[in-house]
Each structure stands twice: as C-alpha cells, then as structure tokens.
Design an enzyme around this catalytic site. Structure first.
Site, PDB file in Angstrom:
ATOM      1  N   ARG A 106      -3.328  -5.754   5.310  1.00 29.67           N
ATOM      2  CA  ARG A 106      -2.734  -4.631   4.373  1.00 29.67           C
ATOM      3  C   ARG A 106      -2.633  -4.791   2.973  1.00 29.67           C
ATOM      4  NH1 ARG A 106       1.137  -3.458   0.668  1.00 29.67           N
ATOM      5  NH2 ARG A 106       2.697  -4.828   1.920  1.00 29.67           N
ATOM      6  N   CYS A 164      -0.943  -6.088  -5.908  1.00 24.21           N
ATOM      7  CA  CYS A 164      -0.563  -4.574  -5.798  1.00 24.21           C
ATOM      8  C   CYS A 164      -1.457  -3.914  -6.886  1.00 24.21           C
ATOM      9  CB  CYS A 164       0.811  -4.517  -5.822  1.00 24.21           C
ATOM     10  SG  CYS A 164       1.180  -2.607  -5.936  1.00 24.21           S
TER      11      CYS A 164
HETATM   12  P1  HMG Z   1       1.933  12.123  -4.766  1.00 27.70           P
HETATM   13  O1  HMG Z   1       0.715  12.463  -5.786  1.00 27.70           O
HETATM   14  O2  HMG Z   1       3.222  11.984  -5.372  1.00 27.70           O
HETATM   15  O3  HMG Z   1       1.952  12.894  -3.582  1.00 27.70           O
HETATM   16  O4  HMG Z   1       1.358  10.656  -4.215  1.00 27.70           O
HETATM   17  P2  HMG Z   1       1.289  14.558  -3.209  1.00 27.70           P
HETATM   18  O5  HMG Z   1       2.234  14.632  -1.882  1.00 27.70           O
HETATM   19  O6  HMG Z   1       1.271  15.361  -4.202  1.00 27.70           O
HETATM   20  O7  HMG Z   1      -0.122  14.240  -2.727  1.00 27.70           O
HETATM   21  C1  HMG Z   1      -1.084  13.538  -3.857  1.00 27.70           C
HETATM   22  C2  HMG Z   1      -2.433  13.407  -2.745  1.00 27.70           C
HETATM   23  O8  HMG Z   1      -2.378  12.436  -1.884  1.00 27.70           O
HETATM   24  C3  HMG Z   1      -2.783  14.942  -2.278  1.00 27.70           C
HETATM   25  O9  HMG Z   1      -4.141  14.708  -2.050  1.00 27.70           O
HETATM   26  C4  HMG Z   1      -2.219  14.515  -0.891  1.00 27.70           C
HETATM   27  O10 HMG Z   1      -2.854  15.140   0.215  1.00 27.70           O
HETATM   28  C5  HMG Z   1      -2.472  12.847  -0.613  1.00 27.70           C
HETATM   29  P3  HMG Z   1      -5.187  15.645  -3.266  1.00 27.70           P
HETATM   30  O11 HMG Z   1      -4.654  16.836  -3.088  1.00 27.70           O
HETATM   31  O12 HMG Z   1      -4.906  14.962  -4.343  1.00 27.70           O
HETATM   32  O13 HMG Z   1      -6.627  15.433  -2.656  1.00 27.70           O
HETATM   33  N1  HMG Z   1      -1.504  12.248   0.196  1.00 27.70           N
HETATM   34  C6  HMG Z   1      -1.912  11.375   1.460  1.00 27.70           C
HETATM   35  N2  HMG Z   1      -2.961  10.984   1.620  1.00 27.70           N
HETATM   36  C7  HMG Z   1      -3.281  10.245   2.817  1.00 27.70           C
HETATM   37  N3  HMG Z   1      -1.850   9.672   3.453  1.00 27.70           N
HETATM   38  C8  HMG Z   1      -0.926  10.172   3.062  1.00 27.70           C
HETATM   39  C9  HMG Z   1      -0.772  11.048   1.786  1.00 27.70           C
HETATM   40  N4  HMG Z   1       0.383  11.405   1.092  1.00 27.70           N
HETATM   41  C10 HMG Z   1      -0.087  12.291   0.280  1.00 27.70           C
HETATM   42  N5  HMG Z   1       0.259   9.656   3.585  1.00 27.70           N
HETATM   43  C11 HMG Z   1       1.909   9.021  -2.471  1.00 27.70           C
HETATM   44  C12 HMG Z   1       2.415   9.912  -3.310  1.00 27.70           C
HETATM   45  C13 HMG Z   1       2.785   7.959  -2.034  1.00 27.70           C
HETATM   46  C14 HMG Z   1       0.942   9.495  -1.416  1.00 27.70           C
HETATM   47  C15 HMG Z   1       0.770   8.048  -3.344  1.00 27.70           C
HETATM   48  O14 HMG Z   1       1.718   7.698  -4.585  1.00 27.70           O
HETATM   49  C16 HMG Z   1       0.301   6.944  -2.788  1.00 27.70           C
HETATM   50  O15 HMG Z   1      -0.518   6.940  -1.707  1.00 27.70           O
HETATM   51  N6  HMG Z   1       0.395   5.621  -3.358  1.00 27.70           N
HETATM   52  C17 HMG Z   1       0.098   4.418  -2.921  1.00 27.70           C
HETATM   53  C18 HMG Z   1       0.861   3.323  -2.915  1.00 27.70           C
HETATM   54  C19 HMG Z   1       0.536   2.028  -2.324  1.00 27.70           C
HETATM   55  O16 HMG Z   1      -0.270   2.238  -1.314  1.00 27.70           O
HETATM   56  N7  HMG Z   1       0.717   0.946  -2.831  1.00 27.70           N
HETATM   57  C20 HMG Z   1       0.553  -0.184  -2.570  1.00 27.70           C
HETATM   58  C21 HMG Z   1       1.459  -0.781  -1.399  1.00 27.70           C
HETATM   59  S1  HMG Z   1       2.965  -1.107  -1.866  1.00 27.70           S
HETATM   60  C22 HMG Z   1       2.931  -2.956  -2.254  1.00 27.70           C
HETATM   61  O17 HMG Z   1       1.910  -3.206  -2.170  1.00 27.70           O
HETATM   62  C23 HMG Z   1       4.235  -3.749  -2.483  1.00 27.70           C
HETATM   63  C24 HMG Z   1       4.679  -4.419  -1.242  1.00 27.70           C
HETATM   64  O18 HMG Z   1       3.673  -5.170  -0.908  1.00 27.70           O
HETATM   65  C25 HMG Z   1       5.800  -5.187  -1.489  1.00 27.70           C
HETATM   66  C26 HMG Z   1       5.931  -6.052  -2.863  1.00 27.70           C
HETATM   67  O19 HMG Z   1       4.674  -6.865  -2.755  1.00 27.70           O
HETATM   68  O20 HMG Z   1       6.580  -5.969  -3.619  1.00 27.70           O
HETATM   69  C27 HMG Z   1       4.850  -3.461  -0.106  1.00 27.70           C
HETATM   70 MG    MG Z   2       3.063  -7.200  -1.491  1.00 29.84          MG
END
Ligand code: HMG
Ligand code: MG
Length: 308
Positions: free
Chosen positions: A21, A246
């Site tokens: 992931r 990220c």
């Molecule tokens: P948003 O724009 O606020 O939400 O995004 P929305 O509800 O308005 O939806 C926007 C679009 O996303 C729509 O599609 C939804 O259908 C779709 P469109 O109309 O544009 O075609 N959508 C989804 N599609 C698939 N699965 C879903 C989903 N939800 C909405 N679950 C959202 C909010 C959270 C979805 C967006 O901001 C997002 O996907 N962000 C990605 C975040 C991410 O994966 N970041 C990396 C991981 S975190 C990390 O790496 C840190 C960690 O490792 C710890 C560390 O290192 O610190 C964990």
């Molecule tokens: Mg991380």
C-alpha cells in the site's frame, strides 16, 4: 570484563508491512494486480503476519491503488495473516469489506494543512467522517487501526507540537481504534523528538496501543525505531525494499525498509518470526518489477554478496 548491557528492549516486535500500500502508492510504474498479489504472497511466505495490501481511495487521487479490489479478491490468503486496507470514508470501508479485508485503517493527521492536501478536509471533519466507519466496523466486528500523519513535522507547516499529535491520537483511540500508528510522513524526526512525541502520546494512549511508522527521508528511521523500542513500542510499520512515499508530501521518500528493520531486530535478538532470506527475495522481486534497486542498504549488501 563485564558485557556491555543494552537498554531494556522488547523480546518480540510485530512488523506491519505497508509495502503493497504505502510502498506502491507513490510509484509511477504501474504494477499489475497479479504482481501485487505475488508480492503479498511472497511476504506471507516469509512469515510476515500483517500486510496492508491496498487502499480504497479515489483512483483519481492515487491511481496505483485502483486495483485494490482485484488484489483482495484474487489473493491466496494464508491462515494467521491479516490482510488490511486503508479506507478514508464509508465508500472505502464498504469497498474493503466487500472483498473481505480482515481489518481497515483510517488515517488522520496532526497537521491541518496536510489533512486538507491528503484527504481534502480538516482534522475535525476527518474525525467526523471516520465516525460512521467506526460504527459500521463495530457492527461487522472488523478491527480498525488509526494513523496519525506528520507526527514529527509537516511539509506545509514545519514543526508539529507533540501535544497536537497526542490530541489526535487520543481522539482516534477513544473512537475505538485498537492501535494508533504514529507516522513521520516526511522522515524528519530524530531520537530526541521521537522520545518527546511518544512521551506526550503515551500520557493519553497506552504505549501498548502505539505503533511507529517512519519514512526514511533523512536517513533517521532505524535510529528512531531504536529510540521507540526503548520507550516500549512493540509494533513497527515498514515497507519491503524501502518503497514508498506519500503523493501529498512532496519529497517524502520511502518508508523504512522491512529488510533493514528485520536485520537490526535480528541483531538485537528481538524475535519477528520472519524468514530473512525469503524477505530479501520478496524485495528483489518487487524491485525488479519496478525496474530499480531496493532502497535498502541491507538488501543491496546481500545482493552484492549473492552476485559476487
Ligand atoms: P473528496 O474530493 O473530498 O471526496 O476526496 P468526494 O466525496 O467529493 O469524492 C471525490 C471523488 O472521489 C468522487 O469521484 C468520488 O466518487 C471519489 P469523481 O466524482 O471525482 O469521479 N471517491 C472515491 N473513489 C473511490 N474510493 C473512495 C472514494 N471516495 C470518494 N473511497 C478522498 C476525499 C479521501 C476520497 C480523497 O481525498 C482521496 O482519495 N485521497 C487519497 C488519500 C490517500 O490515499 N493518500 C495516501 C495515503 S495516506 C499516507 O500515505 C500516510 C500514511 O502512510 C501514514 C504516514 O506516512 O504518515 C497512512
Ligand atoms: Mg506512510
């Protein structure tokens, strides 16, 4: 002459493998679902008992994770292994449950700006979004892990106060997360501020419920893990071959490599139940698929020895 005594360290450490992931989410080279599955199966064969195998987020935001449904559907699961998924909202939770993810993880941040960039909402809004996931997970008897990002610094805000980290960690814990993973997303921490931050969080969340998640951007991850172990932390997140980063933290390089962590733990006599040779092979496999050498000094040292 007396033996040099080591600080008190745990006898056992659980490795949370986040390579499939966190490791792959930032890679531009597309990796097929089949290859992701092969990686996950190699990791489970090596004895890794917890594998974060994908995320159910917007494919527009993180294209590499678009195959997570297929990965979970086609995976050959090994008994005793937890296959977890990252889920930002109810839609993600439902997607993960539909393909029998064993556990889910929600992800918040200690920095307002990072929260906005990463999940498009404030810290407070993110907690509100997580509430229905916690309710649904409780009903479905699914365990939820909680992440706090930017615990030692933020790419947009700089320093983050340990108290702010403790506040968000406590909120996630009180909502029902069974474990809180403290993420140094941009890998800027050093043992001194790791210690201060864990002290602050431990005052609000039991240490036994904390994990550390270090990115190795500044080469401090192993040292920071060692500092965390001395504070009683027994769960360490890492990514095979040191993959990762990220997309919303520019310049954030890979997670600490699982190979490096296991090598260090082996040297300290700390049990992980992981077969080191097989772990190395898993790292070489995915590195070849990505067309690059592992970002792990240990892995490259063994590779050089093997090829000589
Ligand atoms: P948003 O724009 O606020 O939400 O995004 P929305 O509800 O308005 O939806 C926007 C679009 O996303 C729509 O599609 C939804 O259908 C779709 P469109 O109309 O544009 O075609 N959508 C989804 N599609 C698939 N699965 C879903 C989903 N939800 C909405 N679950 C959202 C909010 C959270 C979805 C967006 O901001 C997002 O996907 N962000 C990605 C975040 C991410 O994966 N970041 C990396 C991981 S975190 C990390 O790496 C840190 C960690 O490792 C710890 C560390 O290192 O610190 C964990
Ligand atoms: Mg991380």
């Amino acid at each position: 002459m007396n033996d040099i005594s080591l600080p008190l360290l745990p006898e056992q450490v659980k490795i949370v493998e986040v390579g499939p992931r966190d490791g792959l989410q930032n890679e531009v080279t597309p990796i097929s679902a089949q290859d992701k599955i092969a990686l996950i199966e190699k990791l489970s064969t090596a004895g890794v008992s917890y594998i974060e195998s994908g995320s159910f987020v917007s494919p527009k935001w993180v294209p590499q994770m678009a195959t997570s449904t297929e990965v979970f559907q086609k995976l050959n699961r090994k008994a005793g292994v937890t296959y977890a998924a990252l889920t930002p909202n109810m839609r993600g939770f439902e997607g993960a449950i539909a393909v029998n993810a064993d556990e889910v993880a929600i992800f918040g941040a200690a920095s307002e700006s990072f929260s906005q960039k990463n999940i498009n909402c404030s810290i407070e809004q993110s907690i509100a979004r997580f509430a229905p996931i916690m309710d649904a997970a409780r009903n479905a008897k699914i365990k939820v892990r909680g992440y706090v990002s930017c615990v030692l610094g933020c790419p947009y805000e700089g320093d983050i106060a340990p108290e702010q980290v403790a506040k968000v960690a406590e909120q996630l814990y009180q909502m029902g997360c069974y474990e809180i993973s403290l993420g140094d997303t941009i890998g800027v921490g050093t043992p001194a501020n790791v210690t201060k931050m864990i002290q602050a969080v431990s005052a609000r969340v039991p240490t036994s419920k904390l994990a550390v998640h270090f990115h190795d951007t500044y080469g401090q991850a192993l040292t920071n893990i060692y500092a965390a172990l001395q504070m009683g932390i027994k769960v360490v997140d890492s990514a095979i071959a040191g993959l990762g980063g990220c997309p919303y933290a520019k310049g954030a390089s890979g997670n600490v490599a699982t190979e490096d962590v296991v090598y260090m733990l082996n040297g300290l006599g700390i049990n992980t139940a992981i077969d080191f040779e097989r772990l190395l092979e898993a790292g070489w496999f995915i590195s070849e698929k990505l067309g690059k050498t592992p970002i792990s000094k240990v892995s490259n040292a063994y590779l050089a020895k093997k090829c000589s």
